[in-house]
Design a protein around this motif. Structure first.
Motif, PDB file in Angstrom:
ATOM      1  N   THR A 224      43.997  38.994  41.799  1.00 20.83           N
ATOM      2  CA  THR A 224      45.233  38.806  41.047  1.00 20.83           C
ATOM      3  C   THR A 224      46.208  39.957  41.287  1.00 20.83           C
ATOM      4  OG1 THR A 224      44.077  37.537  39.339  1.00 20.83           O
ATOM      5  CG2 THR A 224      46.216  38.465  38.742  1.00 20.83           C
TER       6      THR A 224
ATOM      7  N   SER B 256      43.403  32.889  40.755  1.00 22.13           N
ATOM      8  CA  SER B 256      42.498  33.945  40.296  1.00 22.13           C
ATOM      9  C   SER B 256      42.804  34.357  38.860  1.00 22.13           C
ATOM     10  CB  SER B 256      42.530  35.156  41.232  1.00 22.13           C
ATOM     11  OG  SER B 256      43.830  35.702  41.317  1.00 22.13           O
TER      12      SER B 256
ATOM     13  N   SER C 182      38.386  38.504  40.472  1.00 20.64           N
ATOM     14  CA  SER C 182      39.685  37.959  40.058  1.00 20.64           C
ATOM     15  C   SER C 182      40.705  39.055  39.782  1.00 20.64           C
ATOM     16  CB  SER C 182      39.526  37.073  38.820  1.00 20.64           C
ATOM     17  OG  SER C 182      39.049  35.805  39.187  1.00 20.64           O
TER      18      SER C 182
END
Length: 165
Positions: free
Chosen positions: A118, A139, A114
């Motif tokens: 991100t 995310s 993530s």
């Protein structure tokens, strides 16, 4: 080596130390989310506007300008490094909780993916791949949920009565 549930066997003082650390870490993490909310970056349009600006929108309440190269590299660099440390430390604590191994694997690996999605997504969106704003929102949300669950898991086992010496 048996590590499943090791946290619950620690002396009360060590569990208090770990618990206080996770509380302070959580305050820092959630303060960052307040910044995201303050910058109106909790929606796909808000993410795009925060990094690409809104100079064309004459009716915008707050004028925002596209971030520069240096600023974007600083944002991506500092967030990837700091979030990696945060999730490494919290993940190490998750591994010594009493919880199913498959869930621990998810809780400790997912945040790294993530973080990459991100902040890599933010950078690539800034470079012009605008659909990544949806990946950034997804995310970022998953990263927050994973952090919250992991922190609660550690805290519950640190402060559970009669679980240690």
């Amino acid at each position: 080596m048996t590590y499943n549930g090791l946290l619950t066997t620690f002396p009360r003082e060590i569990k208090l130390f770990i618990g206080v650390f996770v509380i302070i870490l959580s305050i820092g993490f959630f303060t960052g989310l307040l910044f995201v909310k303050q910058a109106d970056s909790a929606t796909p349009a808000g993410v795009e506007e925060n990094y690409l600006g809104n100079e064309e929108d004459e009716e915008a309440a707050v004028m925002k300008f596209k971030k520069g190269d240096r600023e974007m590299l600083t944002i991506v660099h500092t967030h990837i490094l700091s979030m990696s440390f945060i999730f490494f430390l919290l993940g190490g604590l998750v591994w010594i909780t009493k919880f199913p191994k498959k869930w621990k694997l998810f809780l400790t690996i997912e945040p790294f993916l993530s973080v990459l999605l991100t902040f890599g997504g933010i950078y690539l969106m800034w470079k012009g791949i605008l659909w990544l704003k949806y990946v950034v929102i997804f995310s970022g949300t998953l990263m927050t949920l994973t952090f919250t669950f992991s922190a609660m898991l550690v805290l519950l086992q640190c402060f559970k009565p009669n679980s240690g010496q």
